[in-house]
Scaffold this motif. Sequence first.
Motif, PDB file in Angstrom:
ATOM      1  N   LEU A  45      37.734 -29.319  -3.956  1.00 48.93           N
ATOM      2  CA  LEU A  45      38.892 -28.466  -4.205  1.00 48.93           C
ATOM      3  C   LEU A  45      38.477 -27.162  -4.880  1.00 48.93           C
ATOM      4  O   LEU A  45      39.029 -26.101  -4.576  1.00 48.93           O
ATOM      5  N   ALA A  46      37.483 -27.223  -5.760  1.00 49.34           N
ATOM      6  CA  ALA A  46      36.998 -25.997  -6.405  1.00 49.34           C
ATOM      7  C   ALA A  46      36.417 -25.035  -5.370  1.00 49.34           C
ATOM      8  O   ALA A  46      36.697 -23.834  -5.412  1.00 49.34           O
ATOM      9  N   ALA A  47      35.632 -25.547  -4.443  1.00 50.38           N
ATOM     10  CA  ALA A  47      35.030 -24.674  -3.428  1.00 50.38           C
ATOM     11  C   ALA A  47      36.087 -24.089  -2.499  1.00 50.38           C
ATOM     12  O   ALA A  47      36.011 -22.912  -2.136  1.00 50.38           O
ATOM     13  N   VAL A  48      37.073 -24.888  -2.126  1.00 50.05           N
ATOM     14  CA  VAL A  48      38.144 -24.375  -1.277  1.00 50.05           C
ATOM     15  C   VAL A  48      38.907 -23.289  -2.016  1.00 50.05           C
ATOM     16  O   VAL A  48      39.233 -22.242  -1.459  1.00 50.05           O
ATOM     17  N   SER A  49      39.165 -23.495  -3.293  1.00 49.37           N
ATOM     18  CA  SER A  49      39.860 -22.496  -4.095  1.00 49.37           C
ATOM     19  C   SER A  49      39.025 -21.237  -4.272  1.00 49.37           C
ATOM     20  O   SER A  49      39.505 -20.122  -4.081  1.00 49.37           O
ATOM     21  N   MET A  50      37.753 -21.411  -4.627  1.00 47.59           N
ATOM     22  CA  MET A  50      36.891 -20.252  -4.885  1.00 47.59           C
ATOM     23  C   MET A  50      36.624 -19.426  -3.629  1.00 47.59           C
ATOM     24  O   MET A  50      36.417 -18.226  -3.717  1.00 47.59           O
ATOM     25  N   SER A  51      36.621 -20.068  -2.461  1.00 53.96           N
ATOM     26  CA  SER A  51      36.327 -19.344  -1.231  1.00 53.96           C
ATOM     27  C   SER A  51      37.575 -18.837  -0.522  1.00 53.96           C
ATOM     28  O   SER A  51      37.478 -18.206   0.525  1.00 53.96           O
ATOM     29  N   ALA A  52      38.753 -19.089  -1.093  1.00 57.39           N
ATOM     30  CA  ALA A  52      39.996 -18.634  -0.466  1.00 57.39           C
ATOM     31  C   ALA A  52      40.137 -17.123  -0.598  1.00 57.39           C
ATOM     32  O   ALA A  52      40.003 -16.591  -1.698  1.00 57.39           O
ATOM     33  N   PRO A  53      40.401 -16.436   0.510  1.00 55.77           N
ATOM     34  CA  PRO A  53      40.647 -14.997   0.402  1.00 55.77           C
ATOM     35  C   PRO A  53      41.900 -14.748  -0.430  1.00 55.77           C
ATOM     36  O   PRO A  53      42.889 -15.456  -0.294  1.00 55.77           O
ATOM     37  N   ARG A  54      41.860 -13.757  -1.273  1.00 54.07           N
ATOM     38  CA  ARG A  54      43.032 -13.476  -2.124  1.00 54.07           C
ATOM     39  C   ARG A  54      44.215 -12.997  -1.317  1.00 54.07           C
ATOM     40  O   ARG A  54      45.344 -13.128  -1.742  1.00 54.07           O
ATOM     41  N   THR A  55      43.980 -12.425  -0.160  1.00 54.26           N
ATOM     42  CA  THR A  55      45.074 -11.943   0.683  1.00 54.26           C
ATOM     43  C   THR A  55      45.465 -12.961   1.733  1.00 54.26           C
ATOM     44  O   THR A  55      46.131 -12.638   2.682  1.00 54.26           O
ATOM     45  N   LEU A  56      45.028 -14.204   1.539  1.00 55.82           N
ATOM     46  CA  LEU A  56      45.248 -15.250   2.524  1.00 55.82           C
ATOM     47  C   LEU A  56      46.719 -15.379   2.917  1.00 55.82           C
ATOM     48  O   LEU A  56      47.073 -15.285   4.060  1.00 55.82           O
ATOM     49  N   ASP A  57      47.558 -15.620   1.990  1.00 56.33           N
ATOM     50  CA  ASP A  57      48.980 -15.799   2.273  1.00 56.33           C
ATOM     51  C   ASP A  57      49.731 -15.443   0.995  1.00 56.33           C
ATOM     52  O   ASP A  57      49.837 -16.262   0.098  1.00 56.33           O
ATOM     53  N   PRO A  58      50.225 -14.214   0.905  1.00 52.78           N
ATOM     54  CA  PRO A  58      50.838 -13.781  -0.347  1.00 52.78           C
ATOM     55  C   PRO A  58      52.163 -14.447  -0.674  1.00 52.78           C
ATOM     56  O   PRO A  58      52.654 -14.322  -1.771  1.00 52.78           O
ATOM     57  N   ARG A  59      52.748 -15.156   0.275  1.00 54.85           N
ATOM     58  CA  ARG A  59      53.995 -15.857  -0.019  1.00 54.85           C
ATOM     59  C   ARG A  59      53.705 -17.099  -0.839  1.00 54.85           C
ATOM     60  O   ARG A  59      52.622 -17.665  -0.747  1.00 54.85           O
ATOM     61  N   PRO A  60      54.638 -17.559  -1.634  1.00 56.16           N
ATOM     62  CA  PRO A  60      54.407 -18.749  -2.456  1.00 56.16           C
ATOM     63  C   PRO A  60      54.102 -19.969  -1.592  1.00 56.16           C
ATOM     64  O   PRO A  60      54.635 -20.120  -0.511  1.00 56.16           O
ATOM     65  N   GLY A  61      53.231 -20.808  -2.085  1.00 55.01           N
ATOM     66  CA  GLY A  61      52.885 -22.035  -1.384  1.00 55.01           C
ATOM     67  C   GLY A  61      51.555 -22.559  -1.882  1.00 55.01           C
ATOM     68  O   GLY A  61      50.859 -21.890  -2.654  1.00 55.01           O
ATOM     69  N   PRO A  62      51.173 -23.750  -1.432  1.00 56.58           N
ATOM     70  CA  PRO A  62      49.940 -24.365  -1.924  1.00 56.58           C
ATOM     71  C   PRO A  62      48.690 -23.544  -1.624  1.00 56.58           C
ATOM     72  O   PRO A  62      47.793 -23.452  -2.448  1.00 56.58           O
ATOM     73  N   LEU A  63      48.607 -22.934  -0.446  1.00 54.58           N
ATOM     74  CA  LEU A  63      47.414 -22.156  -0.120  1.00 54.58           C
ATOM     75  C   LEU A  63      47.319 -20.904  -0.983  1.00 54.58           C
ATOM     76  O   LEU A  63      46.240 -20.542  -1.451  1.00 54.58           O
TER      77      LEU A  63
END
Length: 189
Positions: free
Chosen positions: A26-44
Amino acid sequence: MRAPIPILAGAGLAGAASGLRSQIGLAAVSMSAPRTLDPRPGPLALLARRPVRAATATAALGELVADKLPQTPSRLGAPGLIPRVVLGALAATALAARSGRDEGGDRSDTFDGRDHQARPAVPAATLAAAAVLGGGAAAGAAFAGAWWRLTAGQYGRPDWPAAVIEDALAVALVRTGCSLAAGRSRTAG
């Protein structure tokens, strides 16, 4: 939408890494997530936020240290195995869900009210398969890691060198998994 094979392979590797070190997937998925991935609220979007990145990284680093302590309980008991399976399934599902959002549109765009190119969603069947694969891989890796540590620690050898090798394997697995799910090869820049 890309073929689900690389997505599921990446999800399985993230799950396996979670079986070795429960927090690392989960840490790696979080750390590698693009910050502009999905600006709307949600788990991602939550995983891409700075406080969540810091919390997951801190938990993963803490586990890397705590794992070497002699009083750390077995990963094969329910208190050690259940979180590994659950976190492996969560990391795999988040990685698979994110892989569909990594495609399409301009990744540098932000949600500003304009009509941007829609990002394809990952089919529910692929997400379910990723969850099962991630949880199963976590369970399998937990048993394999315990066997490795037991075998490497035989004949009076210290346990910590085997644990450090296991740490390195967990990092390599999750890094490869994140790259596969995102559709990037490790040799590509």
